[in-house]
Motif scaffolding. Sequence first.
Motif, PDB file in Angstrom:
ATOM      1  N   VAL A  91       0.960  -1.281   0.153  1.00 40.31           N
ATOM      2  CA  VAL A  91       0.051   0.048  -0.071  1.00 40.31           C
ATOM      3  C   VAL A  91       0.941   1.269   0.052  1.00 40.31           C
ATOM      4  CG1 VAL A  91      -1.792   1.336   1.269  1.00 40.31           C
ATOM      5  CG2 VAL A  91      -1.818  -1.282   1.244  1.00 40.31           C
ATOM      6  N   PHE A  92       0.725   2.065  -1.049  1.00 37.29           N
ATOM      7  CA  PHE A  92       1.616   3.105  -1.295  1.00 37.29           C
ATOM      8  C   PHE A  92       1.227   4.381  -0.607  1.00 37.29           C
ATOM      9  CE2 PHE A  92       3.322   0.599  -4.989  1.00 37.29           C
ATOM     10  CZ  PHE A  92       4.560   0.524  -4.343  1.00 37.29           C
ATOM     11  N   ALA A  93      -0.240   4.608  -0.547  1.00 34.41           N
ATOM     12  CA  ALA A  93      -0.948   5.874  -0.295  1.00 34.41           C
ATOM     13  C   ALA A  93      -2.142   5.598   0.623  1.00 34.41           C
ATOM     14  CB  ALA A  93      -0.915   6.816  -1.300  1.00 34.41           C
ATOM     15  N   VAL A  94      -2.553   6.470   1.332  1.00 35.58           N
ATOM     16  CA  VAL A  94      -3.734   6.444   2.048  1.00 35.58           C
ATOM     17  C   VAL A  94      -4.392   7.957   2.240  1.00 35.58           C
ATOM     18  CG1 VAL A  94      -3.454   4.220   3.432  1.00 35.58           C
ATOM     19  CG2 VAL A  94      -2.626   6.367   4.275  1.00 35.58           C
ATOM     20  N   ALA A  95      -5.577   7.932   2.290  1.00 37.67           N
ATOM     21  CA  ALA A  95      -6.069   9.354   2.448  1.00 37.67           C
ATOM     22  C   ALA A  95      -7.522   9.234   3.174  1.00 37.67           C
ATOM     23  CB  ALA A  95      -6.358  10.187   1.011  1.00 37.67           C
ATOM     24  N   PHE A  96      -7.973   9.895   4.002  1.00 40.94           N
ATOM     25  CA  PHE A  96      -9.190  10.098   4.962  1.00 40.94           C
ATOM     26  C   PHE A  96     -10.144  10.872   3.699  1.00 40.94           C
ATOM     27  CE2 PHE A  96      -7.155   8.558   8.643  1.00 40.94           C
ATOM     28  CZ  PHE A  96      -8.323   7.756   9.185  1.00 40.94           C
ATOM     29  N   THR A  97     -11.328  10.429   3.733  1.00 39.17           N
ATOM     30  CA  THR A  97     -12.527  11.368   3.310  1.00 39.17           C
ATOM     31  C   THR A  97     -12.635  12.534   4.208  1.00 39.17           C
ATOM     32  OG1 THR A  97     -14.294   9.848   4.449  1.00 39.17           O
ATOM     33  CG2 THR A  97     -13.681   9.161   2.070  1.00 39.17           C
ATOM     34  N   PRO A  98     -13.282  13.417   3.809  1.00 36.74           N
ATOM     35  CA  PRO A  98     -13.527  14.648   4.668  1.00 36.74           C
ATOM     36  C   PRO A  98     -14.320  14.526   5.839  1.00 36.74           C
ATOM     37  CG  PRO A  98     -13.780  15.162   2.147  1.00 36.74           C
ATOM     38  CD  PRO A  98     -13.542  13.880   2.481  1.00 36.74           C
ATOM     39  N   ASP A  99     -15.200  13.519   5.687  1.00 35.43           N
ATOM     40  CA  ASP A  99     -16.290  13.272   7.048  1.00 35.43           C
ATOM     41  C   ASP A  99     -15.615  12.373   7.979  1.00 35.43           C
ATOM     42  OD1 ASP A  99     -16.332  11.063   5.523  1.00 35.43           O
ATOM     43  OD2 ASP A  99     -18.686  10.978   4.963  1.00 35.43           O
ATOM     44  N   LYS A 101     -15.306   9.098   7.531  1.00 32.42           N
ATOM     45  CA  LYS A 101     -15.962   7.981   7.622  1.00 32.42           C
ATOM     46  C   LYS A 101     -15.293   7.022   6.620  1.00 32.42           C
ATOM     47  CE  LYS A 101     -20.422   9.804   9.091  1.00 32.42           C
ATOM     48  NZ  LYS A 101     -21.801   9.984   8.781  1.00 32.42           N
ATOM     49  N   GLY A 102     -14.446   7.448   5.798  1.00 39.07           N
ATOM     50  CA  GLY A 102     -13.952   6.406   4.789  1.00 39.07           C
ATOM     51  C   GLY A 102     -12.233   6.557   4.654  1.00 39.07           C
ATOM     52  N   VAL A 103     -11.707   5.680   4.425  1.00 43.99           N
ATOM     53  CA  VAL A 103     -10.210   5.819   3.908  1.00 43.99           C
ATOM     54  C   VAL A 103     -10.043   5.367   2.536  1.00 43.99           C
ATOM     55  CG1 VAL A 103      -7.882   4.921   4.395  1.00 43.99           C
ATOM     56  CG2 VAL A 103      -9.556   5.602   6.315  1.00 43.99           C
ATOM     57  N   ALA A 104      -9.041   5.940   1.901  1.00 41.50           N
ATOM     58  CA  ALA A 104      -8.753   5.305   0.365  1.00 41.50           C
ATOM     59  C   ALA A 104      -7.263   5.060   0.467  1.00 41.50           C
ATOM     60  CB  ALA A 104      -9.001   6.505  -0.592  1.00 41.50           C
ATOM     61  N   SER A 105      -7.272   3.847  -0.282  1.00 39.96           N
ATOM     62  CA  SER A 105      -5.827   3.495  -0.415  1.00 39.96           C
ATOM     63  C   SER A 105      -5.422   3.450  -1.825  1.00 39.96           C
ATOM     64  CB  SER A 105      -5.566   2.190   0.476  1.00 39.96           C
ATOM     65  OG  SER A 105      -6.571   1.120   0.140  1.00 39.96           O
ATOM     66  N   ALA A 106      -4.011   3.271  -2.147  1.00 36.61           N
ATOM     67  CA  ALA A 106      -3.601   2.888  -3.419  1.00 36.61           C
ATOM     68  C   ALA A 106      -2.524   1.980  -3.223  1.00 36.61           C
ATOM     69  CB  ALA A 106      -2.837   4.341  -4.014  1.00 36.61           C
ATOM     70  N   GLY A 107      -2.562   0.960  -4.252  1.00 31.83           N
ATOM     71  CA  GLY A 107      -1.634  -0.086  -3.833  1.00 31.83           C
ATOM     72  C   GLY A 107      -0.962  -0.710  -5.186  1.00 31.83           C
ATOM     73  N   ALA A 108       0.205  -1.330  -5.016  1.00 31.37           N
ATOM     74  CA  ALA A 108       0.864  -1.892  -6.127  1.00 31.37           C
ATOM     75  C   ALA A 108       0.210  -3.250  -6.874  1.00 31.37           C
ATOM     76  CB  ALA A 108       2.262  -2.498  -5.416  1.00 31.37           C
ATOM     77  N   ASP A 109      -1.050  -3.404  -6.201  1.00 30.72           N
ATOM     78  CA  ASP A 109      -1.723  -4.532  -7.096  1.00 30.72           C
ATOM     79  C   ASP A 109      -2.474  -3.929  -8.128  1.00 30.72           C
ATOM     80  OD1 ASP A 109      -3.497  -3.139  -5.441  1.00 30.72           O
ATOM     81  OD2 ASP A 109      -4.372  -5.244  -4.528  1.00 30.72           O
ATOM     82  N   GLY A 110      -2.293  -2.757  -8.273  1.00 36.74           N
ATOM     83  CA  GLY A 110      -3.078  -1.766  -9.435  1.00 36.74           C
ATOM     84  C   GLY A 110      -4.400  -1.465  -9.148  1.00 36.74           C
ATOM     85  N   THR A 111      -4.811  -1.349  -7.896  1.00 32.83           N
ATOM     86  CA  THR A 111      -6.069  -1.025  -7.259  1.00 32.83           C
ATOM     87  C   THR A 111      -6.014  -0.073  -6.449  1.00 32.83           C
ATOM     88  OG1 THR A 111      -6.351  -2.631  -5.418  1.00 32.83           O
ATOM     89  CG2 THR A 111      -6.914  -3.441  -7.554  1.00 32.83           C
ATOM     90  N   ALA A 112      -7.162   0.655  -6.390  1.00 36.28           N
ATOM     91  CA  ALA A 112      -7.372   1.683  -5.303  1.00 36.28           C
ATOM     92  C   ALA A 112      -8.499   1.123  -4.555  1.00 36.28           C
ATOM     93  CB  ALA A 112      -7.717   3.237  -5.785  1.00 36.28           C
ATOM     94  N   ARG A 113      -8.685   1.423  -3.182  1.00 33.82           N
ATOM     95  CA  ARG A 113      -9.781   0.649  -2.467  1.00 33.82           C
ATOM     96  C   ARG A 113     -10.385   2.151  -1.602  1.00 33.82           C
ATOM     97  NH1 ARG A 113      -9.104  -5.225  -2.370  1.00 33.82           N
ATOM     98  NH2 ARG A 113      -7.667  -5.567  -4.235  1.00 33.82           N
ATOM     99  N   LEU A 114     -11.621   1.930  -1.215  1.00 32.44           N
ATOM    100  CA  LEU A 114     -12.072   2.718  -0.163  1.00 32.44           C
ATOM    101  C   LEU A 114     -12.658   1.572   0.663  1.00 32.44           C
ATOM    102  CD1 LEU A 114     -13.340   5.580   0.252  1.00 32.44           C
ATOM    103  CD2 LEU A 114     -15.269   5.053  -0.668  1.00 32.44           C
ATOM    104  N   TRP A 115     -12.335   2.095   2.066  1.00 30.53           N
ATOM    105  CA  TRP A 115     -12.756   1.511   3.377  1.00 30.53           C
ATOM    106  C   TRP A 115     -13.691   2.235   4.035  1.00 30.53           C
ATOM    107  CZ3 TRP A 115     -10.241  -3.158   3.296  1.00 30.53           C
ATOM    108  CH2 TRP A 115      -8.976  -3.303   2.540  1.00 30.53           C
TER     109      TRP A 115
END
Length: 163
Positions: A91-99, A101-115
């Motif tokens: 996982v190369f990067a993470v960022a919270f949503t402004p509220d 309630k969510g966290v986004a992530s960016a990965g070496a597997d070619g995906t971004a994910r929202l948690w």
Amino acid sequence: MATRGRSNGVAFAPDGRLVATVSDDGTARLWDAQTGQLLRRLEGHQGAVRAVAYSPDGKMLATGGDDGTVRLWDLDTGRELRNMPGHRRTVFAVAFTPDGKGVASAGADGTARLWDVAAGKERAVLEGHTGDVRAVAVSPDGKTLLTAGADKTARLWGLGGGQ
């Protein structure tokens, strides 16, 4: 502010009082921004920690690492709140949503994910990059995710449906 391994990421707390660093030694560290004094070590990742972000309210920290996990930490206690595996590689990067309630992530597997922060579950897997996803940001209104990849593209994603 020295770490035992190479430093891979830094972040200021929203109020500017704390600084977080993450490093190759598998830890995140919290520092007093004025004095540089180490306040807390956060341990749990297996391998290097590559990404760090504070929640908008400054009460949590998100980290991402070589173990393919995103972890959430309570900053009052230093306790790990959530371990969210999903990425198959770093996982190369993470960022919270402004509220917060969510966290986004960016990965070496070619995906971004929202948690989902409260549940610790994936809300969306965003596929489209043809290589590592290296960076992620959430728009101020929380409706759009921006990713950048090793495939030399930046992509905008609508958070309503992962488009």
